[in-house]
Design a protein around this motif. Structure first.
Motif: not given
Length: 381
Positions: A46-73
Motif C-alpha cells: 500500500k505504501l508503494a502504491t501511495a508513493l507512486n501516485y504522489a510522486f508520479y512524475d519523479v523517480n523514487i528509491a529507498g528502503c526499510t529501516t531499523a529506525g529513521e533519522i529525520t530533520a528532527q533527529g
C-alpha cells in the motif's frame, strides 16, 4: 542560503496521511528525485502504491529501516525523505534483483548503464563530481560479494551505503526501486552533482587485549559454531562476564568484537544466539579469523568531531545522508540522556537517513559505524 535539496518526514502510521505529508513538504517544480527511508511496520504494498501516485512524475528509491533519522533527529515508525533538485543533482537508479547471482561482469554492466544515463543529464563532469549510494537487503547474506564487485566496477567513484532493516524483527528487509519493494535485492544510486561533498565513515571503538579465534564457522550463513574451540555463545559470554541467557542485541551493542585488517579494526556485529549456542553475525566471518574485544569510547564526541572536521573543509552543509548502525542507537538508548543528545546532534548537522543492519564503504561491508556523505553548497566553478 540557497538550497539544492529539501527534506521531509512523517510519523503518521496512516499511509495516505504520511505520504501526503511528504508530498506537501517536498512540493517544488524543481524536484527531480526522492530518496526515502521508512519503517517496516507499514503495509509496504500500500505504501508503494501511495508513493507512486504522489510522486508520479519523479523517480523514487529507498528502503526499510531499523529506525529513521529525520530533520528532527531520531524517529521510529516514521518515513524520512530527501527531495533533490534536478538543476543540481542527476540521480540514476540501478536495481539488482538477484544478489546471490551478482558477478563482476554484471556489476560492470550496471555501472556502465548508470554512467551512460547520467551523462545524458549530468550537471557536472562525472569524474570528481559523483558518488554512489548502495541500499541492500540487510538479511540477504550477500552484501560482501555484491559490494566488492560494484566497487571494482566503479573505479574511482566514491561509494557508501547501508543495509535495510526491519525494526529489529530480523524477518524481512526491503529495498525500493522501479515502483515497488524488493527482497533479496540491491539498489545502486549514482548521484552526479555540482555541490561539494565528502563521503566518510567513523566509529568510537578501541581495541582491548582479549581475543577470540573462530575455530568452527559456516561462512555462507555467517554462523560461528566455536570460538577458541568452545561453543561460540558460551565463550563470548564468558569473555564479557555474563551468562549465555543474558545475551541480547543490547549486550552485543555494548560489547563489540572486531577483526583487524591492516592497521584498522572493523567490527563484526553479532546478530543473534542460536539454539545450538552458535552465533549469527551481520558481517562475513570464517574459520581462523581473530576477533578482538573492543571498548566503547565517546560516540557523541567522535561523531561531533568527524562532522565538524568535514564541515570546516567543505563549508556549511545542506544535509548529510547518514547510515547509522542500529547497534549505535541501542547504545545511545542505554546511556541516560545520550539518546536525546545524539538525536539533537543529528538535527544540528542536518542528518537525514536510517539505522542500518550494516554499513557499506568502498566495497566493504562494515558494522557499528556511522557512514555517509556530507553535501555542501554548489561549487563556484
Amino acid at each position: 542560503m540557497p538550497t539544492s535539496a529539501i527534506t521531509a518526514y512523517s510519523n503518521s502510521s496512516h499511509i495516505v496521511t504520511a505520504v501526503n505529508e511528504l508530498k506537501e513538504q517536498l512540493c517544488s517544480p524543481k524536484l527531480g528525485f526522492v530518496l526515502f527511508f521508512c519503517s517496516a511496520e507499514y503495509d509496504l504494498d500500500k505504501l508503494a502504491t501511495a508513493l507512486n501516485y504522489a510522486f508520479y512524475d519523479v523517480n523514487i528509491a529507498g528502503c526499510t529501516t531499523a529506525g529513521e533519522i529525520t530533520a528532527q533527529g531520531y524517529a521510529q515508525g516514521a518515513i524520512s525523505a530527501i527531495g533533490f533538485y534536478r538543476e543540481n543533482f542527476s540521480v540514476e537508479v540501478g536495481l539488482v534483483e538477484a544478489m546471490e547471482q551478482f558477478s563482476l561482469p554484471q556489476a560492470q554492466n550496471v555501472v556502465d548503464k548508470l554512467i551512460r544515463k547520467s551523462r545524458e543529464r549530468q550537471v557536472a563532469p562525472i569524474v570528481g563530481n559523483s558518488f554512489v549510494l548502495t541500499l541492500l537487503d540487510g538479511l540477504s547474506v550477500q552484501e560482501e560479494h555484491v559490494l566488492v564487485s560494484l566497487n571494482a566496477a566503479l573505479g574511482n567513484i566514491p561509494n557508501f551505503g547501508g543495509s535495510a532493516g526491519d525494526d529489529i524483527h530480523l524477518t524481512n528487509t526491503h529495498v525500493f526501486a522501479n515502483g515497488s519493494f524488493h527482497t533479496g535485492a540491491a539498489v545502486v544510486l549514482l548521484f552526479n552533482t555540482d555541490c561539494e561533498f565528502q563521503v566518510f565513515t567513523t566509529h568510537h571503538l578501541k581495541s582491548l587485549s582479549e581475543k577470540l579465534v573462530v575455530t568452527a564457522a559456516d561462512r555462507d550463513s555467517r554462523r560461528v559454531y566455536e570460538l577458541n574451540a568452545e561453543p561460540a555463545a558460551q565463550e563470548y559470554a564468558r569473555m564479557i562476564g555474563i551468562a549465555v541467557e543474558e545475551l541480547n542485541p543490547e549486550v552485543f551493542a555494548l560489547n563489540p568484537v572486531a577483526v583487524k585488517i591492516g592497521e584498522e579494526f572493523y567490527v563484526r556485529s553479532i546478530q543473534k544466539v542460536n539454539d545450538d549456542l552458535s552465533l549469527t553475525f551481520y558481517c562475513a566471518v570464517e574459520n581462523g579469523i581473530v576477533l578482538t574485544r573492543m571498548e566503547r569510547g565517546d560516540m557523541l564526541a567522535d561523531l561531533t568531531q568527524q562532522l565538524s572536521r568535514i564541515e570546516e573543509k567543505i563549508g556549511e552543509p545542506q544535509l548529510t545522508i547518514g547510515c547509522d548502525c542500529f547497534l549505535r542507537r541501542l547504545e545511545a538508548q542505554h546511556i541516560p540522556g545520550r539518546y536525546q543528545e545524539t538525536s539533537a546532534l543529528l538535527k544540528k548537522h542536518r542528518v537525514i537517513g536510517f539505522n542500518t543492519y550494516g554499513e557499506h564503504l568502498e566495497g566493504m561491508h562494515i558494522n557499528q559505524t556511522f557512514t555517509g556523505v556530507v553535501i555542501g553548497q554548489v561549487t563556484d566553478d
